[in-house]
Design a protein around this motif. Structure first.
Motif, short mmCIF file in Angstrom:
data_model
loop_
_atom_site.label_atom_id
_atom_site.label_comp_id
_atom_site.label_asym_id
_atom_site.label_seq_id
_atom_site.Cartn_x
_atom_site.Cartn_y
_atom_site.Cartn_z
N GLU A 147 -14.61 42.00 -22.06
CA GLU A 147 -15.82 41.52 -23.21
C GLU A 147 -15.37 39.87 -23.07
OE1 GLU A 147 -18.97 43.53 -25.64
OE2 GLU A 147 -17.82 44.72 -24.68
N ARG A 148 -14.22 39.76 -23.67
CA ARG A 148 -14.23 38.77 -24.76
C ARG A 148 -13.94 37.94 -23.70
NH1 ARG A 148 -12.79 36.23 -29.61
NH2 ARG A 148 -13.89 37.94 -30.02
N ARG A 149 -12.86 38.33 -22.07
CA ARG A 149 -12.81 37.41 -20.97
C ARG A 149 -13.90 37.05 -20.54
NH1 ARG A 149 -8.36 36.26 -17.32
NH2 ARG A 149 -9.08 35.05 -15.77
N GLU A 150 -14.45 38.07 -20.36
CA GLU A 150 -16.22 37.29 -19.90
C GLU A 150 -17.18 36.64 -20.19
OE1 GLU A 150 -17.59 41.83 -18.77
OE2 GLU A 150 -15.73 42.42 -18.34
N GLU A 151 -17.62 37.11 -21.22
CA GLU A 151 -17.51 35.24 -22.36
C GLU A 151 -17.39 34.63 -22.47
OE1 GLU A 151 -18.80 37.02 -26.68
OE2 GLU A 151 -20.13 39.27 -26.06
N MET A 152 -16.33 34.47 -22.49
CA MET A 152 -15.19 33.10 -22.19
C MET A 152 -15.59 32.66 -21.12
SD MET A 152 -13.12 32.25 -24.94
CE MET A 152 -11.91 31.19 -24.93
N GLU A 153 -15.33 33.52 -20.04
CA GLU A 153 -15.92 32.42 -18.35
C GLU A 153 -17.40 32.16 -18.26
OE1 GLU A 153 -14.48 36.59 -16.37
OE2 GLU A 153 -12.81 35.64 -15.40
N VAL A 154 -18.03 32.54 -18.96
CA VAL A 154 -19.26 32.75 -18.43
C VAL A 154 -19.32 31.32 -20.12
CG1 VAL A 154 -22.32 33.17 -19.62
CG2 VAL A 154 -20.44 34.89 -18.15
N ALA A 155 -19.73 30.78 -20.61
CA ALA A 155 -19.13 29.80 -21.88
C ALA A 155 -18.91 28.74 -21.29
CB ALA A 155 -19.47 30.06 -22.90
N MET A 156 -17.68 28.91 -20.03
CA MET A 156 -16.66 28.18 -19.77
C MET A 156 -18.05 27.40 -18.58
SD MET A 156 -13.28 29.02 -20.51
CE MET A 156 -12.38 27.78 -18.79
N GLN A 157 -18.00 27.94 -17.87
CA GLN A 157 -19.24 27.90 -16.90
C GLN A 157 -20.22 27.36 -16.71
OE1 GLN A 157 -17.89 28.11 -13.16
NE2 GLN A 157 -16.41 29.74 -13.09
N GLN A 158 -20.37 27.36 -17.78
CA GLN A 158 -21.90 27.05 -18.31
C GLN A 158 -21.53 25.50 -19.02
OE1 GLN A 158 -25.25 29.36 -18.91
NE2 GLN A 158 -26.36 26.98 -19.17
N VAL A 159 -20.66 25.19 -19.81
CA VAL A 159 -20.66 24.03 -20.01
C VAL A 159 -20.27 23.26 -18.58
CG1 VAL A 159 -18.49 22.54 -21.10
CG2 VAL A 159 -19.29 24.88 -22.26
N CYS A 160 -19.73 23.54 -18.18
CA CYS A 160 -19.63 22.76 -16.48
C CYS A 160 -21.03 22.98 -15.78
CB CYS A 160 -18.19 23.97 -15.98
SG CYS A 160 -16.69 24.23 -16.42
N ALA A 161 -21.66 23.79 -15.86
CA ALA A 161 -22.60 23.49 -14.83
C ALA A 161 -23.14 22.27 -15.97
CB ALA A 161 -23.50 24.75 -15.31
#
Length: 1988
Positions: free
Chosen positions: A1725-1739
């Motif tokens: 779950e933590r990894r999923e959240e991190m992925e979303v946050a990082m993608q969001q920052v990039c976007a």
């Protein structure tokens, strides 16, 4: 009945062994008879009929035992080898040899059959626990006789219930007919003969000899019990005959048999009959009784027909000849009594018309009467009959003897006249012989003397208060006196009956010309006849009218009886004796000269004094009239005589008379003064006097030498009376220090302390003295209330010098009792002596007085314990120099006699004698309860109680016996002690209450304590190792727990429920409380619950009978239910934890079923079959839980306000408040006694005539105030009981729903149950008159119930959704209408609470939130398939259940209009924190479903929104304190979060966002300083300061909790504001710039943790929408600040780009790895959240770049450049250098390669995510087929802890897995959207840059440095915010060529194909057209074109 009845009652039902035919069934028979005849139980007639049919043989062959037989003997002998069948048990059982031997002994002993003997022994063994210390054989002996007694008692009761001539029990006709029929049959079979034989056969001495020989007698107690049982059997048998003759006459033969029996009767040693023979004599007298015919009742004719005296001639002749017969009986006196009765019967018959036939017999009446007189009939009646102690026990004995005496006087006046003449004759002879000096003749008959003495004796005892002597008084003059309403007083006109006239004439005539020999008998007769309030008045009048004026010289002897004469002679004596009053110092005082009074005069005086005493005791008028008589002045004369030398006996009588006078308070006060004045007790010493005088000398010198103490006893009695009437404070003032002290000192030092060492001629007198003096002490201490003034040393002036003043006597007694004084020692040794004597169980002289003295001692100790707390507090405050010790410590001292510390044990031993001494046991229990409060004493007590096993057993038996008592009765008021039996029942009941309170107080103290020992727990070992058993199992003694349970279980098997709950409600309540305390205490819980569950099935049986409804005592009923429900809740929790499912299920069904319980077992199967056929025929019953709720009445009548005329209301209320205290139950109550004292003192303090006149009115008002306060106390108790009951109910409901396994109540049932509970609760609380005090508990219950409802509905939907593929159309089992009803009630409840009750509303808001949650749609998986549906399909789709319910909910909420809005908004803005948070949440929830924006409009227009926004500034300071390392409270944070959530919700609509901007929201946040206070990151801090529970977040997390909501709010505002976008963006930008330092710090953040990434994703989102070059244009920013603002903006841009470099390139992999290491618990779950946050920052950053490019120019050639034209990919560097040189790397402008790298990665990610999304969808669709391992793996992500997954049920597991999959699918869908967006923006940025670099850029080689183009480019670069960065490296031609070739290589075919595939996959499903294809095409074109 005997004390064993008490003991054995409870056991008759529980004996499992063969209930011995000689005991068990007989016990049952007696129970039935008693129930029918005495207790009048319903349905008893039928039961009685059955029992009588069954036991008829027992009655016919009364007391015949089953015979022995050889075959039985054989059968029993073989029982040890072959076994024997026992009824009630299956199979045969082997019995030990020893038992059989005992059985044979028993069989021989009582001559009973061997089997019966064996049964009796087995029953004895079974009953043994009830008789500690006895073997089974001894118990069997008791049971044998108890069985016999049961038969006799039953027979007696049956006969007493007959209808007859003497009395009636007012029973139903059916019952009387039954018993009459049955007893007539017995009588016809020869019952009389059998009774007479048995009475003569059964003999205590003979039985004891037989028992003694076979060792059938045990300890003293056993001997006493056996002898009591045998005596009672004889008595009951004789009473049967007596009861019969009272009601119906005996036949001829039976009467003759009775006469024959009486001929042989003898008397006891003291000359009286024993009570058995007395009963038989009375039976005969009733046989010969005709007087009832005079009464003229309605059934007189029937009675006449049944009377053999009138109907059978031979009956009369037989009886006549038998009685006239000359044979002398053994007792001639008895023969004379029978003859007299017969003579009177004959005389009465001769008066009747039917009597003429019997003339031959009736003639003989005179002769018979003469014979009777010759036989000394009156003497025998006095000695033989009145002397018997059983005489006063029966009212009908008294009535029959009364009629015998009065008939003789009325029917035979000639005989009476003869007697008088003979007496006069004799008097003359005596006088002559005295004159001659010769002996009087010996042949004198004294019949008249005896008659008078008989009358005197007979009427002087009146135990039943009949006042029969009134027949002797006839009011001659009309006595119109108010206080007398006697038999004929009101009707002066009516003539009294003839008999009364004759009798009163007899009294008066006998007094005329009284011969001296009759003087004393006549006075004694008058004394008897004056016994009673009215009689005394008549007698007083008689003596008053007799007094004619006399000459002085008349002699004492010859004068008539009158006051005049008597007081006159007293005065003469006084005159004579006073002349020779001895000088105080004269030695001859010790030999008092008996000059003056002869022995006869002494006797006469004594008799008259006794008569006087009787009259003034009964009649207050006589007291006052005599005392105030001017000539006689009796008190003065008597006190004068006391100073003269008269015999102590006479002085004693004088003192007793004074005591009788002292009963009136008016007289008492003057008596005190006279007593002090005459110095009867010398209180003042004359200066030269050597030796003491007065009563002290008489005691020490005369009485001690005579060894008789009449004077001392009388003095004590006088003081006792006077103390009760009045205790003057200033007694003896002027001559000595005033007060009572000298008297107390005399009583203590001269009477009490020496009493054990004096000699006594009459042994009983020792105890009489002790009793008399202790009574005074008791009264003094009882009336003493410690006052502060008692502890101040005061002095008084006396003849010029100061002497110390005396303290109140109670103070002095307290002081002596609180020190190790001789007084205390003597009291304690008296208690020891008392218990020693009682243990002998023998009669001894003075036993009664000893018991009374002991009782006074116990009362003294109890009072001292009660008052010592106040006493010692006052002593401490006064700082006086007294030293006292608490009594409970002194009681632990060592006893002088036994040399052991056993005082408390001695006190407790009185409980063992509760059957014979209930009052002592009561006081003992009271003392023990007071001592038990002290924890330090408990341990000592426990040791004392247990160290000696025999004492320990006895004490336990004592406690148990007191509790077991069934004779106890509740609800008898203290005043109702008229009948001794009732008083005793009340005392026994209060003893039980005290013992239970003792147990309750002890259980609250630390273990081990006294209660645990008494309740049968292990005290020496760990308590939880106790194994409780039924009494008698494994040698377990009967403990208080067994007693309590048997009290509660009584009647619980019947429909009506446990008897105790209604008969003794308070007792039952305490019993339930003890059991609850045992279940709730961790040590005792285990053993207790096991025992209650297995041996007793306690809870189930008792819960069946809920609710208890007691119309009279609602409070107790509620308390009983409370304790029971609390215990039930514990039981449910414990059985659920231990997985004892069947137990839990059984209790749940009992509490929740609404089907009536089935009669038969095996109904289950048939019910399921026929259930759907006859569905409607099953009648519903109310659920147990609901009916309990019904029993709690929510309305409470509150007493109205006081209406006062004199007192000031506010002051009175103040006084009442001052008198309030918290009692032991924790209720605040007003101390009524104290209040009464205060008010009366206030009234007494009033001065002046007016006040005296008003006094009665004032007292009346005081009374009304007190009644009001009593009522208030009751209301408080009632409310508190209701609260307690409601709380227990709530606890039980919550335990049911929370702790019990969910599958025990199916979901649909669960919802319906919750619905019923909720609706009922609301109906009760919303009714007009429900009490506000109960609302909070109801609100709490509503909250939990709604929470459970919501949970239940949700879980049902989840399970359902899985089955129906996610489109659950129908709603849950509970219908929508029910849900709407609940919502309406909930909102009504919220509104009805009004302004107050905010905390209460918090519960209701919580409930409302849970309720609204039901209509929330669950999370659905994003399948990416929605594109398939056209817009039209979506619009026309049917409405699902959720939205329907939501719409209806909203309609209901809106129907309440602004009233509800107002309440919620007000709570959201102000008040208690939790209330505010919940109100904010409710607002948030309603706004989210409110499509019409009604609420939003209200919130905006009413100004509440502005208030909320403006409150953010105030929150700022509170939030700043939160960031310190140790925060005070987290409340401000929670409220801030709730507020921000609400504001965010408001901002989600355009209109709301605009409104927020208008309220100045951003401005408020700009001013908040808390955003600048970033704490250090955690890694630098020591871990020691972290909160170990993990509940309080670290400072950094707290900071994020403050920052993130603000960022989210900005983001929502920026998204929502379309028209005013520019305004919003500028305001937000202002916030960014004000807090720029903080924000730049965050953007530069080193540690990219999860929290940091969340911050960044939000920050970059806001920056990308606001920090744009054009943002400041058109705004009124002042020009000076402009450059600074632009500087900030460009800094934001740079930092964003460098952040992109880190996230897209260098640190990406490292961060994802770090995420997995950092959170081992839930890595996925933590990894999923991190992925979303990082993608969001990039976007976000890419979007920012895109916006910047677009904003700078629409065409590429004028656009700015953000990336440098090189394609070195960041990932090619080594990971370590990344960390080592961050500054060097990030200062440079990022290259275009970074964008390419991001593009490649995003494309790769897209496919990875797409794959995983597809897999998860597949799993979700085939959830049932997944292997268990995989399910577990899915659950592990949601369940914390290692073993968590294992414990979950399979249903739960699949639900969790489903939830996890939905979460995963949605996460992937979100990532896919972000990836595709990033790809698109990357392509755009690349295309824009490449177009510029490859088409428009002019390279700047060094040689062309002066070309104009270059400078223009440079100037444009510097213009641009990025100019400085790009200006550092000029772009050369080589760079551009390199760029083209590298790009061509990087952006190869493979990547292009991938990108086109992305578009293919995504744009179709998303129904949105991307530009990927177009951009790819253009970039490809750019890269292919040749370089110019």
């Amino acid at each position: 009945h005997s004390l064993n009845n008490v003991r054995l009652n409870s056991c008759s039902h529980c004996s499992k062994v063969a209930r011995a035919s000689l005991w068990g069934p007989l016990k049952e028979l007696w129970d039935t008879v008693e129930g029918a005849v005495w207790r009048r139980q319903p349905e008893s007639v039928h039961l009685l009929d059955l029992q009588l049919k069954k036991h008829k043989p027992n009655f016919l062959s009364l007391y015949k035992n089953p015979p022995k037989s050889a075959e039985q003997r054989e059968k029993v002998r073989k029982a040890s080898t072959e076994g024997i069948a026992i009824q009630g048990q299956q199979g045969s059982r082997l019995l030990p040899e020893q038992l059989l031997t005992e059985a044979f002994i028993l069989s021989d002993l009582f001559d009973i059959g061997e089997l019966a003997a064996l049964e009796l022994l087995l029953a004895g063994e079974n009953q043994q626990p009830h008789f500690p210390g006895l073997s089974r054989g001894l118990v069997a002996v008791l049971l044998y006789w108890d069985g016999k007694l049961c038969v006799a008692n039953s027979l007696r009761s049956l006969i007493q219930s007959r209808h007859g001539k003497t009395f009636t029990l007012e029973l139903s006709g059916e019952l009387v007919a039954l018993t009459t029929r049955f007893t007539d049959e017995l009588m016809s079979q020869g019952l009389t003969r059998r009774l007479l034989t048995l009475v003569s056969e059964i003999n205590v001495t003979r039985e004891f000899e037989r028992l003694q020989k076979e060792r059938g007698l045990g300890n003293e107690k056993h001997r006493k019990e056996v002898s009591d049982l045998i005596k009672e059997c004889r008595q009951a048998l004789a009473d049967c005959l007596f009861a019969w003759t009272c009601q119906s006459p005996l036949g001829k033969d039976d009467t003759l048999a009775l006469v024959a029996h009486l001929e042989t009767v003898t008397v006891e040693a003291d000359g009286s009959l024993d009570s058995v023979n007395l009963a038989l004599v009375m039976a005969l007298l009733y046989c010969l009784d005709v007087s009832f015919l005079e009464q003229g009742t309605e059934d007189r004719e029937d009675l006449l027909q049944a009377l053999p005296l009138l109907t059978e001639k031979q009956y009369v002749s037989a009886v006549h000849s038998r009685l006239v017969d000359g044979r002398p009986w053994k007792l001639p006196g008895l023969q004379a009594v029978c003859r007299l009765a017969w003579a009177l019967a004959l005389h009465a018959l001769s008066q009747l018309p039917q009597g003429s036939a019997l003339a031959e017999f009736t003639e003989a009446d005179e002769a018979l009467a003469d014979q009777a007189l010759l036989g000394g009939v009156f003497l025998f009646m006095t000695e033989g009959m009145l002397g018997c102690e059983g005489f006063t026990h029966d009212e009908f004995y008294t009535r029959r003897l009364h009629s015998l005496i009065t008939d003789f006087l009325a029917l035979m006046p000639m005989k009476v006249k003869q007697l008088r003449n003979r007496a006069d004759e004799d008097a003359r002879l005596v006088h002559m012989s005295l004159q001659m000096g010769s002996e009087p003749p010996s042949s004198l008959r004294k019949d008249l003397d005896h008659l008078m003495i008989l009358i005197g004796e007979f009427y002087s005892k009146d135990p039943f208060g009949l006042e029969l002597a009134l027949e002797f008084w006839c009011h001659t003059e009309s006595l119109q006196h108010t206080s007398l309403q006697g038999s004929y007083l009101g009707m002066a006109m009516q003539r009294p009956p003839h008999k009364q006239v004759v009798l009163s004439k007899f009294v008066r005539q006998m007094g005329d010309l009284l011969p001296p020999t009759l003087y004393i008998p006549y006075l004694r007769m008058l004394k008897g006849l004056a016994n009673g309030p009215q009689c005394a008045h008549y007698c007083f009048s008689l003596l008053k009218t007799n007094g004619a004026p006399h000459g002085d010289n008349m002699q004492v002897t010859g004068s008539p009886v009158s006051w005049e004469h008597f007081f006159h002679s007293l005065m003469l004596y006084h005159e004579n004796l006073r002349r020779d009053l001895p000088n105080a110092d004269a030695t001859h005082y010790r030999l008092p000269p008996i000059r003056g009074i002869t022995q006869r005069e002494l006797d006469g005086l004594t008799s008259f004094l006794q008569l006087l005493c009787t009259i003034i005791t009964w009649s207050e008028n006589a007291r006052l009239a005599l005392c105030e008589h001017p000539q006689w002045t009796p008190a003065v004369v008597m006190l004068g005589l006391l100073q003269c030398s008269v015999q102590p006996v006479l002085k004693g009588e004088l003192l007793l008379c004074l005591a009788a006078f002292g009963k009136s308070p008016e007289i008492a006060a003057s008596l005190w003064q006279s007593l002090e004045y005459t110095q009867i007790l010398q209180t003042v010493r004359a200066p030269g006097q050597k030796q003491a005088a007065g009563i002290e000398v008489e005691l020490n010198e005369i009485e001690s030498s005579c060894e008789e103490y009449p004077l001392t006893r009388a003095f004590c009695q006088l003081i006792s009376t006077l103390v009760e009437s009045a205790l003057p404070v200033n007694l003896g003032a002027g001559l000595r220090a005033p007060g009572f002290q000298p008297y107390l000192t005399f009583l203590r030092d001269a009477v009490f302390l020496p009493f054990p060492t004096r000699a006594y001629r009459r042994a009983a007198e020792k105890w009489e003295v002790a009793d008399a003096v202790l009574e005074v002490f008791h009264k003094l201490l009882r009336d003493y209330e410690p006052q502060p003034s008692d502890f101040v040393q005061e002095t008084v002036e006396l003849q010029g010098e100061q002497v110390l003043a005396h303290k109140p006597p109670g103070h002095s007694l307290m002081f002596h009792l609180l020190n190790d004084s001789p007084t205390l020692t003597l009291c304690l040794s008296l208690l020891e002596e008392g218990v020693r004597q009682l243990d002998t169980y023998s009669l001894f002289p003075g036993k009664k007085q000893l018991e009374s003295a002991v009782l006074h001692c116990l009362c003294l100790l109890d009072l001292a314990l009660q008052k010592e707390v106040v006493f010692m507090d006052l002593l401490r405050e006064s700082q006086a120099s007294l030293i006292v010790s608490p009594l409970e410590q002194l009681l632990q001292g060592v006893s002088a006699q036994s040399r052991r510390a056993d005082h408390i044990v001695n006190i407790a031993r009185y409980l063992y004698h509760s059957s014979s001494n209930p009052e002592a046991a009561f006081q003992s229990a009271k003392i023990l309860q007071r001592i038990a409060r002290y924890p330090n004493i408990q341990n000592r007590l426990l040791g004392d109680f247990t160290h000696d096993q025999t004492v320990s057993d006895k004490l336990m038996a004592g406690f148990v016996e007191c509790l077991d008592n069934e004779g106890a009765e509740e609800g008898l008021e203290k005043g109702d002690d008229s009948e001794p039996a009732k008083k005793e029942a009340r005392i026994r009941h209060e003893t039980q209450i005290h013992i239970l309170n003792l147990l309750i107080t002890s259980l609250e103290l630390k273990t081990p304590n006294l209660a645990l020992y008494l309740l049968g727990y292990e005290v020496k070992k760990p308590i939880n190792s106790t194994n409780l058993q039924d009494a008698g199992v494994l040698g377990c003694p009967r403990s208080c727990l067994h007693a309590i349970l048997s009290l509660l279980q009584r009647g619980s098997e019947r429909r009506s429920g446990p008897v105790l709950t209604s008969q003794a409600p308070h007792l039952a309540e305490l019993c339930y409380q003890v059991i609850y305390q045992l279940c709730v205490c961790s040590d005792t819980s285990g053993p207790t619950m096991r025992y209650l569950r297995t041996s007793q099935d306690f809870l189930f049986t008792h819960l069946q009978h809920l609710p208890f409804i007691l119309p009279g005592d609602e409070i107790s009923a509620l308390s009983q239910m409370s304790w029971l429900m609390k215990t039930a809740a514990i039981e449910l929790r414990v059985t659920s934890l231990n997985r004892q499912r069947s137990h839990t299920q059984r209790l749940l069904n009992l509490l929740l079923d609404d089907q009536p319980p089935d009669g038969e077992t095996g109904m289950e199967e048939s019910r399921s079959v026929s259930g759907f056929l006859h569905f409607d025929t099953v009648s519903k019953v109310r659920r147990k839980l609901l009916s309990v709720l019904d029993a709690i009445n929510f309305s409470q009548d509150v007493p109205e306000l006081l209406q006062l005329d004199f007192f000031e209301r506010t002051q009175i209320e103040q006084v009442i408040a001052n008198c309030e205290h918290v009692n032991e139950h924790g209720h605040t109550v007003c101390n009524v006694k104290l209040l009464h004292r205060v008010l009366v003192a206030e009234v007494n303090a009033l001065q002046g005539m007016a006040a005296i006149g008003q006094r009665p009115l004032l007292m009346e008002e005081v009374n009304s105030i007190l009644q009001q306060v009593v009522e208030r106390n009751r209301v408080r108790r009632s409310l508190s009981a209701k609260r307690h009951a409601l709380q227990s109910w709530r606890g039980l409901v919550e335990t049911l729903l929370t702790a019990c396994p969910a599958d025990l109540i199916p979901a649909d049932d669960r919802q319906i149950i919750i619905r019923d509970l909720l609706l009922d609760l609301h109906d009760k609380v919303l009714s007009e008159d429900s009490a506000g005090e109960l609302m909070p508990i109801v609100a709490g219950a509503v909250f939990t119930l709604t929470a459970h409802l919501s949970q239940s509905v949700l879980s049902e939907q989840q399970q359902g959704a899985g089955l129906e593929g996610g489109s659950s159309s129908g709603f849950a089992s509970i219908a929508n209408s029910a849900l709407h009803l609940i919502l309406r009630k909930l909102l009504d409840f919220i509104l009805c609470t009004g302004g107050g009750f905010q905390r209460l509303r918090a519960h209701l808001y919580g409930a409302l939130l849970y309720y609204l949650q039901i209509a929330q749609k669950p999370e659905e998986p994003d399948t990416l398939q929605q594109a398939g549906k056209s817009m039209w399909e979506r619009l026309t789709a049917p409405e699902d259940g959720f939205s329907k319910l939501q719409r209806e909910n909203l309609a209901i909420i809106e129907s309440y209009g602004t009233a509800l809005m107002e309440v919620v908004c007000r709570d959201a803005c102000d008040g208690h924190e939790i209330g505010r948070m919940l109100a904010l949440a409710v607002l948030d929830r309603i706004l989210s479903i409110d499509r019409q924006s009604q609420w939003l409009l209200y919130v905006c227009n009413s100004g509440y929104l502005r208030v909320l926004v403006e409150s953010l500034r105030q929150d700022d300071t509170a939030l700043q304190t939160l960031l310190s390392p140790q925060p005070p409270l987290l409340k401000p944070l929670y409220i801030y979060e709730s507020k921000m959530a609400l504001l965010t919700r408001v901002a989600k609509t355009g209109q709301g966002a605009v409104e927020l901007l208008r309220c100045g929201l951003v401005g408020q946040l700009v001013e908040c300083q808390v955003f600048d206070m970033v704490p250090d990151s955690d890694s630098h801090r020591v871990f020691g300061q972290r909160d170990p529970s993990g509940f309080i977040p670290s400072p950094l997390d707290r900071y994020r909790q403050i920052l993130l909501p603000a960022l989210r709010l900005f983001q929502v505002i920026l998204t929502s504001t379309t028209t005013h976008h520019q305004q919003g963006a500028t305001q937000v930008l202002q916030w960014l710039i004000v807090h720029a330092d903080t924000i730049q710090g965050l953007l530069r953040c080193q540690e990219l943790s999860m929290g940091a990434l969340q911050e960044l994703s939000l920050l970059t989102g806001i920056i990308s929408k606001t920090a744009l070059p054009g943002a400041l244009e058109g705004q009124d920013v002042n020009s000076a600040a402009l450059p600074e603002f632009q500087g900030h903006i460009s800094r934001f841009q740079r930092q964003c780009l460098s952040l992109l470099g880190r996230l897209a390139g260098s640190e990406r992999e490292r961060l994802l790895k770090q995420a997995e290491i950092a959170a081992p618990g839930d890595p996925a779950e933590r990894r999923e959240e991190m992925e979303v946050a990082m993608q969001q920052v990039c976007a976000n950053i890419m979007e920012y770049c895109q916006t910047l490019l677009l904003q700078s120019s629409a065409q590429a050639q004028f656009s700015i450049c953000l990336f440098s034209p090189s394609v070195n990919e960041p990932a090619s560097r080594d990971g370590h250098t990344d960390l080592a040189l961050p500054s060097a790397l990030y200062s440079r402008v990022p290259s275009l390669g970074l964008v390419l790298f991001l593009l490649k990665n995003s494309a790769a990610d897209f496919f990875r995510f797409h794959q995983s999304h597809r897999q998860a969808l597949g799993k979700l669709q085939s959830l049932e087929q997944l292997p268990p391992e995989e399910l577990k793996e899915l659950c592990a992500a949601l369940v914390s802890g290692t073993g968590g997954v294992e414990k979950i049920s399979s249903v739960q597991r699949s639900l969790l897995a489903k939830r996890r999959l939905v979460q995963l699918i949605n996460n992937r869908a979100k990532l896919l959207a972000l990836c595709s967006y990033v790809i698109e923006t990357c392509l755009f940025v690349m295309w824009r840059h490449l177009e510029y670099y490859l088409l428009y850029c002019t390279p700047t080689d060094p040689k062309d440095s002066l070309m104009p183009g270059a400078s223009a480019y440079r100037s444009r670069l510097t213009d641009d915010s990025f100019g400085r960065a790009l200006g550092l490296s000029r772009v050369s031609q080589q760079d551009l060529e390199q760029l083209q070739s590298d790009m061509g290589a990087g952006f190869g075919e493979a990547l292009q194909r991938k990108l086109l595939e992305v578009e293919g996959l995504y744009s179709q499903v998303r129904s949105r057209y991307t530009f990927i294809q177009a951009l790819v095409r253009r970039i490809r074109g750019l890269l292919r074109q040749p370089k110019s």
